[in-house]
Motif scaffolding. Structure first.
Motif, PDB file in Angstrom:
ATOM      1  N   MET A 374     -19.076  50.171  28.164  1.00  0.00           N
ATOM      2  CA  MET A 374     -19.151  50.044  26.705  1.00  0.00           C
ATOM      3  C   MET A 374     -18.223  48.934  26.211  1.00  0.00           C
ATOM      4  O   MET A 374     -18.542  48.223  25.248  1.00  0.00           O
ATOM      5  N   ARG A 375     -17.091  48.772  26.876  1.00  0.00           N
ATOM      6  CA  ARG A 375     -16.155  47.716  26.489  1.00  0.00           C
ATOM      7  C   ARG A 375     -16.638  46.341  26.949  1.00  0.00           C
ATOM      8  O   ARG A 375     -16.650  45.379  26.169  1.00  0.00           O
ATOM      9  N   GLN A 376     -17.032  46.239  28.196  1.00  0.00           N
ATOM     10  CA  GLN A 376     -17.380  44.941  28.763  1.00  0.00           C
ATOM     11  C   GLN A 376     -18.690  44.380  28.210  1.00  0.00           C
ATOM     12  O   GLN A 376     -18.813  43.173  27.971  1.00  0.00           O
ATOM     13  N   GLN A 377     -19.680  45.239  27.986  1.00  0.00           N
ATOM     14  CA  GLN A 377     -21.007  44.750  27.605  1.00  0.00           C
ATOM     15  C   GLN A 377     -21.354  44.964  26.137  1.00  0.00           C
ATOM     16  O   GLN A 377     -22.265  44.317  25.620  1.00  0.00           O
ATOM     17  N   HIS A 378     -20.634  45.881  25.468  1.00  0.00           N
ATOM     18  CA  HIS A 378     -20.996  46.189  24.082  1.00  0.00           C
ATOM     19  C   HIS A 378     -19.806  46.117  23.120  1.00  0.00           C
ATOM     20  O   HIS A 378     -19.953  46.428  21.945  1.00  0.00           O
ATOM     21  N   GLU A 379     -18.620  45.758  23.617  1.00  0.00           N
ATOM     22  CA  GLU A 379     -17.419  45.529  22.805  1.00  0.00           C
ATOM     23  C   GLU A 379     -16.903  46.786  22.101  1.00  0.00           C
ATOM     24  O   GLU A 379     -16.239  46.701  21.068  1.00  0.00           O
ATOM     25  N   TRP A 380     -17.173  47.967  22.664  1.00  0.00           N
ATOM     26  CA  TRP A 380     -16.629  49.201  22.123  1.00  0.00           C
ATOM     27  C   TRP A 380     -15.302  49.508  22.803  1.00  0.00           C
ATOM     28  O   TRP A 380     -15.227  49.569  24.029  1.00  0.00           O
ATOM     29  N   ASP A 381     -14.262  49.727  22.004  1.00  0.00           N
ATOM     30  CA  ASP A 381     -12.934  50.055  22.529  1.00  0.00           C
ATOM     31  C   ASP A 381     -12.720  51.547  22.353  1.00  0.00           C
ATOM     32  O   ASP A 381     -12.297  52.020  21.296  1.00  0.00           O
ATOM     33  N   LEU A 382     -13.032  52.309  23.397  1.00  0.00           N
ATOM     34  CA  LEU A 382     -12.917  53.765  23.367  1.00  0.00           C
ATOM     35  C   LEU A 382     -11.674  54.200  24.128  1.00  0.00           C
ATOM     36  O   LEU A 382     -11.095  53.428  24.889  1.00  0.00           O
ATOM     37  N   ALA A 383     -11.244  55.442  23.912  1.00  0.00           N
ATOM     38  CA  ALA A 383     -10.072  55.972  24.610  1.00  0.00           C
ATOM     39  C   ALA A 383     -10.524  56.851  25.765  1.00  0.00           C
ATOM     40  O   ALA A 383     -11.566  57.510  25.696  1.00  0.00           O
ATOM     41  N   THR A 384      -9.742  56.848  26.836  1.00  0.00           N
ATOM     42  CA  THR A 384     -10.037  57.707  27.974  1.00  0.00           C
ATOM     43  C   THR A 384      -8.961  58.779  28.093  1.00  0.00           C
ATOM     44  O   THR A 384      -7.777  58.508  27.892  1.00  0.00           O
ATOM     45  N   CYS A 385      -9.385  59.990  28.404  1.00  0.00           N
ATOM     46  CA  CYS A 385      -8.466  61.125  28.515  1.00  0.00           C
ATOM     47  C   CYS A 385      -8.584  61.741  29.902  1.00  0.00           C
ATOM     48  O   CYS A 385      -9.487  61.425  30.666  1.00  0.00           O
ATOM     49  N   GLN A 386      -7.669  62.643  30.201  1.00  0.00           N
ATOM     50  CA  GLN A 386      -7.642  63.274  31.515  1.00  0.00           C
ATOM     51  C   GLN A 386      -7.429  64.787  31.368  1.00  0.00           C
ATOM     52  O   GLN A 386      -7.066  65.280  30.308  1.00  0.00           O
ATOM     53  N   ASN A 387      -7.668  65.497  32.461  1.00  0.00           N
ATOM     54  CA  ASN A 387      -7.435  66.950  32.516  1.00  0.00           C
ATOM     55  C   ASN A 387      -8.142  67.715  31.411  1.00  0.00           C
ATOM     56  O   ASN A 387      -7.489  68.399  30.623  1.00  0.00           O
ATOM     57  N   PRO A 388      -9.469  67.660  31.318  1.00  0.00           N
ATOM     58  CA  PRO A 388     -10.427  67.054  32.241  1.00  0.00           C
ATOM     59  C   PRO A 388     -10.743  65.606  31.857  1.00  0.00           C
ATOM     60  O   PRO A 388     -10.484  65.191  30.714  1.00  0.00           O
TER      61      PRO A 388
END
Length: 474
Positions: A374-388
């Motif tokens: 989404m970032r590389q091809q569509h310029e969306w800057d989303l957040a990534t989370c963990q656990n899960p």
């Protein structure tokens, strides 16, 4: 470290590590500030950034800027010198208390941000527990999804923080929460909504536990604080979460998010003045005189106070109802689109303004790869989370206008990731995968290196830049 330095030094303009020999002309400074503002604006104006920028309208920013310029040198620490600022400070707090249905004894304080509001509430519970119950080894019980500021409060104030599990919808497991409470527990914490997945904890049920176990209940509304109070009138159902619920004893709210106030504005509220008194800091024998402050800071910036008051008065109840309709409506729309997207699943519950998603079981889709695509091809800057593992998208006024585009791009990204055989979208997954196998001490050292890199400056400044340019010069 090299990559970090390169990232942070991207777009440097006239690096400087020492005072110029002569002061720079005002116009030169203004031109440079304009250039720097353009650099800091280009990444979010398309409405493809999660959270961070909550309004985005230049007209609104210009209005707030006018207020800021009038109060930039005022200090709420001196109410006798700034009586109008003291008035606005107290009125912001009271307006928010009324939004949250506080009773006659409800009160609060203006702080610099959600973290300070949370810190101050936890200090109040710790000190109240010591003063009234003799507790010297206080603990609080929070959900594992509660904001990191609660763990920060534990580190700062020597409070043990106990983490309750979640259920399948990422809300707190009430049975586990209840089991973690003991005679040293001073408060439990619920989120409305929590950051990672957008779920609102069951505040009414938590209040019943708090009353039965005789502990405080703090509700963290820092993220959705200017959406939740208006959701019912905007057409969205939500269980009670505020001071209407018997057992809720404190609440934190950030006007500088969906209240569209400038950064540096938050409010912590208490059900009664007795609890607020335990937040205060008193020094009665200081050589400079009797010293007392309500919150962490001594001197405070007056401009955020005045500008927050102005923003709240500008929008009013009807204005916030309309923005709530747009933002929560876009959240629900995107959530429904994700439910219908083959290979994806929602993580948590999109109750207010956050949607979180991951690859469905058996799909073979890595959610981090979706974020990279989404970032590389569509310029969306989303957040990534963990656990899960999941991808987090916080809706705002700028990005809520692009809900349809987001769903189109997401569907294309899922298809692209499924077909990819090159591994070009595995950078984030690689980071989290490596992190899972490393000791906490290593990760802490890596985080320290990141913070160090943030504060570094270019060590060499061109000699010609050390002198003030001629008037009218470039």
């Amino acid at each position: 470290m090299t990559d970090l330095r390169a990232q942070f030094q991207r777009g440097l303009t006239e690096p400087r590590v020492a005072l110029p020999v002569e002061g720079l002309p005002e116009q030169h400074i203004l031109d440079l500030i304009t250039k720097r503002k353009e650099l800091d604006t280009v990444d979010w104006t398309k409405g493809k950034v999660t959270g961070a920028v909550y309004h985005g309208g230049q007209d609104h920013y210009d209005f707030i800027g006018k207020i800021f310029s009038k109060w930039g040198f005022a200090n709420p620490l001196h109410p006798a010198i700034h009586p109008a600022l003291r008035q606005m400070d107290s009125e912001v707090v009271q307006m928010i208390i009324n939004m949250y249905n506080g009773g006659a004894d409800a009160c609060g304080a203006f702080t610099t941000g959600g973290t300070e509001s949370i810190l101050m509430a936890m200090k109040a519970y710790r000190d109240k527990g010591k003063a009234e119950k003799g507790i010297t080894n206080a603990n609080i019980v929070i959900c594992s999804t509660a904001h990191a500021a609660f763990d920060k409060a534990g580190k700062y104030f020597n409070i043990q923080v106990r983490h309750a599990r979640t259920n399948s919808e990422m809300e707190v497991d009430l049975k586990h929460l209840n089991r973690l409470i003991d005679s040293n527990t001073v408060a439990i914490v619920g989120s409305a909504c929590q950051y990672a997945h957008g779920t609102v904890d069951p505040i009414e049920n938590m209040a019943e536990i708090a009353l039965r176990r005789k502990v405080g209940l703090h509700v963290d509304c820092c993220l959705g604080g200017f959406l939740l109070p208006f959701m019912e009138k905007a057409g969205f159902k939500l269980p009670p979460f505020d001071f209407r619920v018997n057992g809720v004893t404190s609440i934190s709210v950030d006007p500088h998010k969906y209240g569209f106030a400038p950064k540096g504005s938050s409010v912590v509220m208490f059900a009664n003045k007795n609890l607020r008194h335990h937040m205060y800091c008193y020094l009665t024998e200081w050589s400079g005189g009797i010293y007392a402050t309500p919150t962490m800071s001594g001197s405070r910036a007056g401009a955020p106070v005045a500008a927050t008051w102005a923003a709240m008065c500008k929008f009013g109840e009807r204005g916030y109802i309309e923005t709530t309709k747009q933002i929560v409506g876009a959240t629900k729309k995107i959530a429904e689109g994700i439910r219908k997207t083959e290979g994806l699943k929602l993580v948590g519950r999109p109750d207010v303004c956050v949607v979180a998603f991951a690859g469905a079981e058996g799909s073979g889709i890595n959610c981090y790869a979706i974020a990279d695509c989404m970032r590389q091809q569509h310029e969306w800057d989303l957040a990534t989370c963990q656990n899960p593992p999941c991808v987090h998208f916080a809706l705002t006024l700028p990005n809520s206008q692009n809900a349809d585009q987001f769903l189109e791009d997401l569907e294309e990204a899922v298809k692209t990731v499924k077909e990819d055989t090159t591994g070009k979208f595995n950078s984030t997954a690689g980071v989290y995968g490596m992190a899972a196998s490393l000791p906490a001490s290593f990760l802490e050292n890596a985080a320290a290196a990141y913070l160090d890199a943030m504060s570094e400056v270019q060590t060499e400044t061109p000699a010609a830049d050390m002198e003030a340019p001629a008037i009218g010069g470039a």
